[in-house]
Design a protein around this motif. Structure first.
Motif, PDB file in Angstrom:
ATOM      1  N   VAL A   1       0.835  -1.202   0.000  1.00  0.00           N
ATOM      2  CA  VAL A   1       0.000   0.000   0.000  1.00  0.00           C
ATOM      3  C   VAL A   1       0.870   1.252   0.000  1.00  0.00           C
ATOM      4  N   GLU A   2       1.925   1.241   0.816  1.00  0.00           N
ATOM      5  CA  GLU A   2       2.799   2.417   0.914  1.00  0.00           C
ATOM      6  C   GLU A   2       3.498   2.718  -0.411  1.00  0.00           C
ATOM      7  N   SER A   3       3.728   1.687  -1.218  1.00  0.00           N
ATOM      8  CA  SER A   3       4.392   1.893  -2.512  1.00  0.00           C
ATOM      9  C   SER A   3       3.430   2.389  -3.592  1.00  0.00           C
ATOM     10  N   LYS A   4       2.129   2.308  -3.323  1.00  0.00           N
ATOM     11  CA  LYS A   4       1.139   2.666  -4.339  1.00  0.00           C
ATOM     12  C   LYS A   4       0.451   4.000  -4.070  1.00  0.00           C
ATOM     13  N   VAL A   5       0.200   4.326  -2.795  1.00  0.00           N
ATOM     14  CA  VAL A   5      -0.624   5.498  -2.489  1.00  0.00           C
ATOM     15  C   VAL A   5       0.144   6.789  -2.747  1.00  0.00           C
ATOM     16  N   LYS A   6      -0.602   7.870  -2.953  1.00  0.00           N
ATOM     17  CA  LYS A   6       0.006   9.155  -3.283  1.00  0.00           C
ATOM     18  C   LYS A   6       0.688   9.788  -2.076  1.00  0.00           C
ATOM     19  N   GLU A   7       0.076   9.659  -0.905  1.00  0.00           N
ATOM     20  CA  GLU A   7       0.628  10.276   0.313  1.00  0.00           C
ATOM     21  C   GLU A   7       0.842   9.194   1.375  1.00  0.00           C
ATOM     22  N   PRO A   8       1.877   8.358   1.263  1.00  0.00           N
ATOM     23  CA  PRO A   8       2.091   7.279   2.237  1.00  0.00           C
ATOM     24  C   PRO A   8       2.491   7.819   3.604  1.00  0.00           C
ATOM     25  N   VAL A   9       2.082   7.102   4.668  1.00  0.00           N
ATOM     26  CA  VAL A   9       2.476   7.534   6.009  1.00  0.00           C
ATOM     27  C   VAL A   9       3.961   7.286   6.243  1.00  0.00           C
ATOM     28  N   VAL A  10       4.505   6.260   5.604  1.00  0.00           N
ATOM     29  CA  VAL A  10       5.949   5.998   5.648  1.00  0.00           C
ATOM     30  C   VAL A  10       6.465   6.090   4.208  1.00  0.00           C
ATOM     31  N   PRO A  11       6.980   7.245   3.787  1.00  0.00           N
ATOM     32  CA  PRO A  11       7.391   7.436   2.392  1.00  0.00           C
ATOM     33  C   PRO A  11       8.599   6.582   2.037  1.00  0.00           C
ATOM     34  N   LEU A  12       8.384   5.568   1.199  1.00  0.00           N
ATOM     35  CA  LEU A  12       9.461   4.644   0.858  1.00  0.00           C
ATOM     36  C   LEU A  12      10.584   5.324   0.091  1.00  0.00           C
ATOM     37  N   HIS A  13      10.244   6.363  -0.709  1.00  0.00           N
ATOM     38  CA  HIS A  13      11.286   7.046  -1.475  1.00  0.00           C
ATOM     39  C   HIS A  13      12.242   7.826  -0.570  1.00  0.00           C
ATOM     40  N   VAL A  14      11.770   8.173   0.646  1.00  0.00           N
ATOM     41  CA  VAL A  14      12.644   8.857   1.602  1.00  0.00           C
ATOM     42  C   VAL A  14      13.519   7.860   2.344  1.00  0.00           C
ATOM     43  N   ILE A  15      12.908   6.784   2.838  1.00  0.00           N
ATOM     44  CA  ILE A  15      13.656   5.847   3.678  1.00  0.00           C
ATOM     45  C   ILE A  15      14.560   4.932   2.869  1.00  0.00           C
ATOM     46  N   ARG A  16      14.457   4.967   1.522  1.00  0.00           N
ATOM     47  CA  ARG A  16      15.395   4.181   0.697  1.00  0.00           C
ATOM     48  C   ARG A  16      16.751   4.867   0.557  1.00  0.00           C
ATOM     49  N   ARG A  17      16.807   6.167   0.831  1.00  0.00           N
ATOM     50  CA  ARG A  17      18.079   6.875   0.738  1.00  0.00           C
ATOM     51  C   ARG A  17      19.020   6.416   1.854  1.00  0.00           C
ATOM     52  N   ARG A  18      20.301   6.547   1.584  1.00  0.00           N
ATOM     53  CA  ARG A  18      21.306   5.963   2.486  1.00  0.00           C
ATOM     54  C   ARG A  18      21.216   6.520   3.909  1.00  0.00           C
ATOM     55  N   THR A  19      21.260   7.848   4.054  1.00  0.00           N
ATOM     56  CA  THR A  19      21.280   8.428   5.399  1.00  0.00           C
ATOM     57  C   THR A  19      19.998   8.135   6.168  1.00  0.00           C
ATOM     58  N   PRO A  20      18.798   8.371   5.589  1.00  0.00           N
ATOM     59  CA  PRO A  20      17.580   8.029   6.335  1.00  0.00           C
ATOM     60  C   PRO A  20      17.481   6.547   6.661  1.00  0.00           C
ATOM     61  N   ALA A  21      17.886   5.671   5.722  1.00  0.00           N
ATOM     62  CA  ALA A  21      17.790   4.232   5.958  1.00  0.00           C
ATOM     63  C   ALA A  21      18.655   3.811   7.151  1.00  0.00           C
ATOM     64  N   LEU A  22      19.898   4.271   7.179  1.00  0.00           N
ATOM     65  CA  LEU A  22      20.792   3.909   8.284  1.00  0.00           C
ATOM     66  C   LEU A  22      20.356   4.564   9.596  1.00  0.00           C
ATOM     67  N   ALA A  23      19.878   5.806   9.514  1.00  0.00           N
ATOM     68  CA  ALA A  23      19.397   6.482  10.717  1.00  0.00           C
ATOM     69  C   ALA A  23      18.188   5.766  11.292  1.00  0.00           C
ATOM     70  N   ILE A  24      17.347   5.219  10.434  1.00  0.00           N
ATOM     71  CA  ILE A  24      16.174   4.473  10.891  1.00  0.00           C
ATOM     72  C   ILE A  24      16.599   3.181  11.579  1.00  0.00           C
ATOM     73  N   VAL A  25      17.579   2.471  11.005  1.00  0.00           N
ATOM     74  CA  VAL A  25      18.085   1.248  11.651  1.00  0.00           C
ATOM     75  C   VAL A  25      18.657   1.571  13.033  1.00  0.00           C
ATOM     76  N   ALA A  26      19.447   2.649  13.096  1.00  0.00           N
ATOM     77  CA  ALA A  26      20.027   3.053  14.384  1.00  0.00           C
ATOM     78  C   ALA A  26      18.932   3.463  15.364  1.00  0.00           C
ATOM     79  N   SER A  27      17.903   4.166  14.890  1.00  0.00           N
ATOM     80  CA  SER A  27      16.807   4.588  15.763  1.00  0.00           C
ATOM     81  C   SER A  27      16.016   3.394  16.282  1.00  0.00           C
TER      82      SER A  27
END
Length: 503
Positions: free
Chosen positions: A241-267
């Motif tokens: 659903v998050e990959s299809k909807v226009k306004e996802p609550v967890v934007p996959l295009h943001v969390i796929r980037r290196r810094t957000p992805a690693l920061a999320i794992v650390a968080s």
């Protein structure tokens, strides 16, 4: 600074409410005749509701008036705090705590989003120091205040919830007067309620399984297959659903980037370690060592001081240098060392050793938690600020929720085993001890049972801190792979800098 004062008061309200309850919780659950599993779910319910709602609040902040959303969340928090104070049993308390979690999730992310909308990332390090300072004051004062309230006969534990009400009223009117944020409403508003519901449902099913597996049913059973399979399926559907909807609550295009992805794992790791480990410290001091709620509050001060000192100092140093990765790496290492020391805990561990370990844990949290949010905010344009902040806060809260549930289940199993062994050594048939041996109302137990139960709780606590240390190692690895960056001076990203390599 006028607007910031109102925002800091809001944050203080949310933080002090959580920390007041933390120390008094053993007495609260004991008075309501609750069990160890219910003790865990009093914490988990609010964390889960906060986790599920946080990305929605973050997305709403990109679409609607941030000020209005903040005031609505204050209202939700105030009403639910009153309801918690009037709870008559643990089931009611867990339900009202879930509603309170909705308000807490909103306050956590909206304060960060509003500050980020007003201040550039480089200057924000200094203001994050103020945030960390307020959080630390609340966390230091909260356990002491909660312990005093719980120990005062003419007040009682219910006032641990009621005391938040006057703070929320003051914060509401203070923000009405001082906070002025420009609101830009987009006409194509789309809120992903389906995705948020699927995420919350999937996580809930898995956490319920964690709570009951090994006690109510076996690890290899149809219940395990149904709950784990159902939870994974719901989360897979949520990802779709998050990959299809226009306004996802967890934007996959943001969390796929290196810094957000690693920061999320650390968080995730920091959230699991911090929430999961620290939430049981108050219980250890009271149930495992026999201290009063007030004394337990005093004993947790080193951890809160660590948060206060490290967050304030590192915030200013980051603003001065513009470099953030070294502080996150060092903080993750300090957190891991602190939990390793706490993993040696039993019912006779020297208190000075525990206080030193708690100081390390607090220092590690202060150096990592807010700075991971800052690292992500530095990589996204202003239009994605709410979604990005909501995403990392979501995963941190998710880590905390999972940590509390998993470590609570581990603690409950070790306590049950310890009580059975203690009863057998005392020549008492465990099957004849009944449910009373597992109660948290220690004062109501007869003397032979009291000593066995407190010893079991004291000896079991070290196991959960060892797991916390193992989890925090993941945060160290993620921090080491973060891309070294210099914090930008502008509030928004220039157009050419909006692209970042994916992980």
């Amino acid at each position: 600074m006028e607007a910031l004062s109102g925002l800091l008061l809001v944050l203080f309200v949310a933080m002090i409410s959580a920390t007041i309850v933390s120390v008094a919780l053993p007495q609260i659950v004991g008075a309501l005749k609750g069990t160890q599993s219910q003790y865990t779910w009093v914490v988990t319910a609010s964390l889960l509701a906060s986790t599920a709602s946080t990305p929605i609040w973050g997305k709403l902040a990109d679409l609607f008036s941030k000020k209005l959303l903040l005031q609505i969340s204050i209202g939700i928090f105030m009403v639910s705090s009153l309801a918690c104070g009037f709870a008559q049993d643990t089931a009611q308390l867990i339900t009202f705590r879930a509603v309170q979690g909705l308000g807490m999730g909103a306050l956590q992310v909206l304060v960060q989003v509003i500050i980020a909308a007003m201040i550039s990332p480089k200057d924000r390090g200094k203001y994050n120091g103020y945030l960390g300072g307020v959080m630390a004051v609340a966390t230091v004062a909260g356990p002491l205040l909660g312990g005093l309230i719980a120990d005062t006969s003419w007040l009682g534990w219910r006032w641990c919830f009621f005391v938040a009400v006057p703070f929320t009223v003051i914060a509401f009117f203070m923000l009405q007067k001082t906070l002025k944020v420009v609101s830009v409403r987009r006409p194509d508003v789309k809120i992903d309620y389906v995705g948020a519901t699927l995420i919350a449902a999937g996580v809930s099913v898995i956490l319920i399984w964690v709570t009951f597996v090994g006690n109510s049913f076996d690890w290899l059973s149809w219940q395990t297959g149904a709950m784990v399979g159902g939870g994974v399926l719901l989360l897979a559907l949520a990802t779709l659903v998050e990959s299809k909807v226009k306004e996802p609550v967890v934007p996959l295009h943001v969390i796929r980037r290196r810094t957000p992805a690693l920061a999320i794992v650390a968080s995730l790791a920091v959230g699991m370690a911090m929430f999961g480990g620290s939430v049981f410290l108050g219980q250890y001091f009271q149930t495992g060592r026999g201290f009063s709620p007030t004394e337990a509050g005093l004993l947790t001060i080193p951890m809160m001081l660590g948060v206060l000192i490290s967050s304030t100092i590192t915030g200013r140093m980051i603003s001065r240098s513009g470099r953030i990765k070294p502080y996150i790496v060092v903080g993750s290492l300090v957190l891991t060392v602190g939990f390793l020391v706490l993993s040696t805990t039993d019912h006779q561990t020297p208190i000075p050793l525990m206080m030193a370990a708690m100081l390390l844990v607090g220092s590690g949290v202060g150096m990592t938690m807010q700075n991971l949010v800052l690292a992500v905010q530095n990589t996204v344009p202003l239009r994605e600020l709410g979604a990005a902040s909501g995403a990392i806060t979501f995963f941190r809260s998710l880590g905390g929720t999972i940590g509390v549930s998993v470590l609570g289940a581990v603690l409950a199993n070790h306590v049950a085993s310890g009580i059975s062994e203690g009863l057998a050594k005392a020549g008492i048939d465990p099957s004849k001890a009944g449910a009373s041996a597992g109660t948290l109302d220690i004062a109501a137990l007869p003397e032979p049972f009291k000593g066995i139960v407190t010893t079991a709780y004291g000896d079991a606590t070290g196991h959960i801190f060892l797991i916390s240390a193992a989890i925090s190692v993941i945060g160290v690895v993620a921090a080491l792979f973060l891309k070294p960056v210099t914090l930008r001076d502008s509030v928004d990203l220039p157009a050419p800098s909006q692209k970042e390599p994916v992980a």
